[in-house]
Design a protein around this motif. Sequence first.
Motif, PDB file in Angstrom:
ATOM      1  N   ARG A   1      -1.373   3.197  -7.267  1.00  0.00           N
ATOM      2  CA  ARG A   1      -0.283   3.204  -7.456  1.00  0.00           C
ATOM      3  C   ARG A   1       0.817   3.472  -6.556  1.00  0.00           C
ATOM      4  NH1 ARG A   1      -0.845   5.105 -13.775  1.00  0.00           N
ATOM      5  NH2 ARG A   1      -1.504   3.386 -14.669  1.00  0.00           N
ATOM      6  N   GLU A   2       0.285   4.689  -5.730  1.00  0.00           N
ATOM      7  CA  GLU A   2       1.133   5.233  -4.416  1.00  0.00           C
ATOM      8  C   GLU A   2       1.137   4.579  -3.233  1.00  0.00           C
ATOM      9  OE1 GLU A   2      -0.719   8.960  -4.359  1.00  0.00           O
ATOM     10  OE2 GLU A   2       0.342   9.386  -6.313  1.00  0.00           O
ATOM     11  N   ALA A   3       0.033   3.410  -3.217  1.00  0.00           N
ATOM     12  CA  ALA A   3      -0.322   2.968  -1.781  1.00  0.00           C
ATOM     13  C   ALA A   3       0.929   2.057  -1.140  1.00  0.00           C
ATOM     14  CB  ALA A   3      -1.625   1.878  -1.879  1.00  0.00           C
ATOM     15  N   ASP A   4       1.536   1.396  -2.013  1.00  0.00           N
ATOM     16  CA  ASP A   4       2.654   0.261  -1.511  1.00  0.00           C
ATOM     17  C   ASP A   4       3.754   1.061  -0.848  1.00  0.00           C
ATOM     18  OD1 ASP A   4       0.967  -1.588  -2.679  1.00  0.00           O
ATOM     19  OD2 ASP A   4       2.671  -2.392  -4.238  1.00  0.00           O
ATOM     20  N   ALA A   5       4.080   2.207  -1.577  1.00  0.00           N
ATOM     21  CA  ALA A   5       5.288   3.006  -0.750  1.00  0.00           C
ATOM     22  C   ALA A   5       5.021   3.524   0.619  1.00  0.00           C
ATOM     23  CB  ALA A   5       5.676   4.161  -1.692  1.00  0.00           C
ATOM     24  N   LYS A   6       3.525   3.941   0.624  1.00  0.00           N
ATOM     25  CA  LYS A   6       3.081   4.345   2.018  1.00  0.00           C
ATOM     26  C   LYS A   6       3.171   3.223   3.065  1.00  0.00           C
ATOM     27  CE  LYS A   6       0.482   8.404   0.594  1.00  0.00           C
ATOM     28  NZ  LYS A   6      -1.052   8.878   0.520  1.00  0.00           N
ATOM     29  N   LEU A   7       2.422   2.109   2.518  1.00  0.00           N
ATOM     30  CA  LEU A   7       2.536   1.045   3.644  1.00  0.00           C
ATOM     31  C   LEU A   7       4.044   0.376   3.838  1.00  0.00           C
ATOM     32  CD1 LEU A   7      -0.108  -0.881   1.415  1.00  0.00           C
ATOM     33  CD2 LEU A   7      -0.477  -0.323   3.406  1.00  0.00           C
ATOM     34  N   ALA A   8       4.978   0.778   3.017  1.00  0.00           N
ATOM     35  CA  ALA A   8       6.245   0.127   3.396  1.00  0.00           C
ATOM     36  C   ALA A   8       6.765   1.142   4.463  1.00  0.00           C
ATOM     37  CB  ALA A   8       6.964   0.377   2.143  1.00  0.00           C
ATOM     38  N   LYS A   9       6.529   2.266   4.731  1.00  0.00           N
ATOM     39  CA  LYS A   9       6.738   3.234   5.643  1.00  0.00           C
ATOM     40  C   LYS A   9       5.906   3.303   6.951  1.00  0.00           C
ATOM     41  CE  LYS A   9       6.748   6.690   2.715  1.00  0.00           C
ATOM     42  NZ  LYS A   9       6.936   8.072   2.353  1.00  0.00           N
ATOM     43  N   GLY A  10       4.893   2.333   6.742  1.00  0.00           N
ATOM     44  CA  GLY A  10       4.311   2.271   8.107  1.00  0.00           C
ATOM     45  C   GLY A  10       3.057   3.364   8.156  1.00  0.00           C
ATOM     46  N   GLU A  11       2.698   3.754   6.923  1.00  0.00           N
ATOM     47  CA  GLU A  11       1.632   4.791   6.694  1.00  0.00           C
ATOM     48  C   GLU A  11       0.356   4.222   6.404  1.00  0.00           C
ATOM     49  OE1 GLU A  11       3.151   7.746   4.434  1.00  0.00           O
ATOM     50  OE2 GLU A  11       4.940   8.275   5.855  1.00  0.00           O
ATOM     51  N   ILE A  12      -0.856   4.875   6.635  1.00  0.00           N
ATOM     52  CA  ILE A  12      -1.836   4.396   6.230  1.00  0.00           C
ATOM     53  C   ILE A  12      -2.252   4.807   4.699  1.00  0.00           C
ATOM     54  CG2 ILE A  12      -4.610   5.083   6.192  1.00  0.00           C
ATOM     55  CD1 ILE A  12      -3.813   2.988   8.292  1.00  0.00           C
ATOM     56  N   GLU A  13      -2.575   4.058   3.829  1.00  0.00           N
ATOM     57  CA  GLU A  13      -2.612   4.382   2.356  1.00  0.00           C
ATOM     58  C   GLU A  13      -3.602   4.915   1.852  1.00  0.00           C
ATOM     59  OE1 GLU A  13      -4.957   0.792   2.862  1.00  0.00           O
ATOM     60  OE2 GLU A  13      -3.416   1.600   3.817  1.00  0.00           O
TER      61      GLU A  13
ATOM     62  N   THR B   1       7.542  -3.085   8.829  1.00  0.00           N
ATOM     63  CA  THR B   1       8.120  -1.567   9.276  1.00  0.00           C
ATOM     64  C   THR B   1       9.174  -1.721  10.382  1.00  0.00           C
ATOM     65  OG1 THR B   1       6.545  -0.900  10.933  1.00  0.00           O
ATOM     66  CG2 THR B   1       6.137  -0.483   8.347  1.00  0.00           C
ATOM     67  N   ARG B   2      10.232  -0.807  10.246  1.00  0.00           N
ATOM     68  CA  ARG B   2      11.192  -0.812  11.506  1.00  0.00           C
ATOM     69  C   ARG B   2      10.588  -0.557  12.647  1.00  0.00           C
ATOM     70  NH1 ARG B   2      16.512   0.245  11.424  1.00  0.00           N
ATOM     71  NH2 ARG B   2      16.500   0.885   9.158  1.00  0.00           N
ATOM     72  N   SER B   3       9.524   0.407  12.702  1.00  0.00           N
ATOM     73  CA  SER B   3       9.017   0.658  13.800  1.00  0.00           C
ATOM     74  C   SER B   3       8.163  -0.586  14.627  1.00  0.00           C
ATOM     75  CB  SER B   3       7.935   1.742  13.583  1.00  0.00           C
ATOM     76  OG  SER B   3       7.027   1.734  12.851  1.00  0.00           O
ATOM     77  N   TYR B   4       7.528  -1.365  13.609  1.00  0.00           N
ATOM     78  CA  TYR B   4       6.753  -2.439  14.242  1.00  0.00           C
ATOM     79  C   TYR B   4       7.599  -3.425  14.342  1.00  0.00           C
ATOM     80  CZ  TYR B   4       3.978  -6.486  13.750  1.00  0.00           C
ATOM     81  OH  TYR B   4       3.134  -7.961  13.828  1.00  0.00           O
ATOM     82  N   ALA B   5       8.799  -3.757  13.672  1.00  0.00           N
ATOM     83  CA  ALA B   5       9.585  -4.915  14.229  1.00  0.00           C
ATOM     84  C   ALA B   5      10.489  -4.487  15.484  1.00  0.00           C
ATOM     85  CB  ALA B   5      10.810  -4.764  13.200  1.00  0.00           C
ATOM     86  N   LYS B   6      10.588  -3.357  15.896  1.00  0.00           N
ATOM     87  CA  LYS B   6      11.275  -2.729  16.929  1.00  0.00           C
ATOM     88  C   LYS B   6      10.054  -2.908  18.282  1.00  0.00           C
ATOM     89  CE  LYS B   6      15.078   0.287  16.049  1.00  0.00           C
ATOM     90  NZ  LYS B   6      15.700   1.348  16.266  1.00  0.00           N
ATOM     91  N   ASP B   7       8.951  -2.702  17.704  1.00  0.00           N
ATOM     92  CA  ASP B   7       7.847  -2.727  18.818  1.00  0.00           C
ATOM     93  C   ASP B   7       7.868  -4.266  19.220  1.00  0.00           C
ATOM     94  OD1 ASP B   7       5.832  -1.662  20.308  1.00  0.00           O
ATOM     95  OD2 ASP B   7       4.381  -3.255  18.953  1.00  0.00           O
TER      96      ASP B   7
END
Length: 717
Positions: free
Chosen positions: A124-136, A555-561
């Motif tokens: 249940r918590e995984a999607d929020a972490k993934l949206a921030k570019g974090e390992i879930e 993620t913002r960081s991925y898009a910028k990269d």
Amino acid sequence: MTDNPLENFYAQFQRFVENNPNVISAARAASQIPESAKAVVVLSPYSLHHIFPREWVSKSYRKTIVERPERLLAASMGIAAAITMYPALFTLKSSHTRLGSLASPHVMKVHGSSWPQSLVNLCREADAKLAKGEIEVPETWNAGDIYLSSKTLLALKGSLGAIETGVDSIFNGPSPEHISNRAFVLIRPPGHHCHVSMPSGFCLLNNVHVAIEYAFDMYDVTHVAVLDFDLHHGDGTQDICWKRAGFRPESETPEDEKLGDPDNSNPYSDFDKKFANFPKVGYFSMQDINSFPTETGYATKENIKNASTCIMNSHDLNIWNVHLSNWSTDEEFQKIYRSKYRTLFAKADEFFKNARYEMEHQDELQQEGSEEAQPKPLRKPFKGLVVISAGFDASEFEQTTMQRHSVNVPTEFYTTFTKDALKLAQMHCKGKVLSVMEGGYSDKAICSGVFAHLIGLQNQDWIREWGSEQVVKEIVRGCKPNWKPYKSKKSSDVIRIWAEEVIRLGRAMVPEFDDVLFKTKEKLLKQKQQRDAALTEDGRLNQSMVGATISQRVTRSYAKDRAGHNKTVSKHSQPRGENVPFVQMDLSDEDDNDDDDYEYDEQLNKTFNRTVEDITIDDISRHLETLDLIQDEDEEENQNAQGSSHGSHSSSRRLQSNGMYKIPSDKTTNNLRKDRVLSSGQQNHHASTTQAYDDSDISMISHISTVKHSTRSGGRW
């Protein structure tokens, strides 16, 4: 979900019959065979929804994720191939209406109350972490093996529902003739590495132990032999057998202990041992001792000891491990199988014999010792079940990057082993066999392995031509997301014509393939529109997409990269364990040109055509002549008394004195079949499973001092 998810498959099967007049008689004969003589195949469409969710990883890293939804498509090709050969001997079921619960008693009795709830929370918590570019997944897990999302929870519930459906299929029905003896449950993720409260090697729940608990709760099964032929040791399944024997799991909490013994009537001794729990389970496994979780160069001493454990009828444990050996010829493999691998059946036979004796003499055995030292009798009769942990990654067709230590089995092994499992079940369990999908990661290994396994599950012989490189290659073309039929085919190219029938059947088997796997033009356009909507003109994340699906999130960081900015990303934005030996793994032949290396083999096509035509003549009678249907005496008397009440069945079959069903036939092709036996070893695979065996031939590794950890996909922790 549609009201009838198999509607498209049935329509495609009808076209298959119309296109192949020689199978019409065999297909129609299905109505003359009782359900008890058919094998059930349970499909789990929800299992497709466990999808790798980290959108920011590179394409090369994504290739290392071998536990993927496409595995179900490859397995469907194997199922379809078996059905084309024996259209009257299989029953398909979809578990689309059944979602199990991680809080059900049969899950918590295996895994306690803590682990299932923790797994639910993590999903249940995984999607929020993934949206921030974090390992879930937690830091202590190997992120190269295990991934989670909110949809993983749906897949797990669907897998539980499929397991329950499979068990119900072999124990419950409106009448004895509507209860099958054999079922194959097609699910993912696999389960045999999952411990009481620790996931491992792609596995989140231990599927076979959950099935066993369900069979005990619902149908009073008291003893189960688990036969595991996956390439890797089922360390989780074996570990849970120690828990069943009464040994305290390291992870057990006071709440879990109370759950298993609410009235404290069975406390632990000073040595953390209590009376064994029912159902009692024996674990009999063959595996590569140099692969995960005993990977050469990474294995711990404890893991190697566990994978080499051999103990029978002592301390409430029945565990036997056999290690795979190298072979170079079919004759050499058959010798190894008879002298070494078949030992598992001799030990499982011993387990069942001891179990039956103990159940029949419970009161006497209790009187022999003090009441304090003996458990209370169960007051239920012995009832056995054979469960197969069906992993196909030991196949000769598996990728060498999975089989890093050069041991495997020929495709025919899956037929031979399964037929031996049927014999064991006929001797002790009234023929009841439940097979549950475990490993197998290349399309060729899964497709050919499932094909051969299902042929064995109906006690038929494997034909060498079916497992040839050309035949398997033609079938796995259907695993391409954007598969298209050949524009033209030679009328004499029987293999290609047959393979395309198989592909159409396999791709029609699960409607959700269209949404999850197949790259239709409409789907590709929709994905492009979603990606365009996710990004603003300057390449930054559109914040309105935060609540969208995983595939839409960037993620913002991925898009910028991607836009060329030199911004430091989160330490979790790249998965741990990057050095995985699957980076170059080609799992699906997707980019191959159809005819690059194709050479028409006239002799193979002629032989293959002969095997198909031969089956359609005598598959029904031959099947019922060779497969004993063991029955209770009262059931047999009841069926004899009601012989005239079976309608159309009574004229087409009869119950013989030995318990066999037989359809009279004046047209058989046994001589032709005998001609196809290619080696003396193959002629011996019907030998008794209790033949003499050589204990000295079993690999027993006692002292290796490596202390590193390996992962299922090959990387380091």
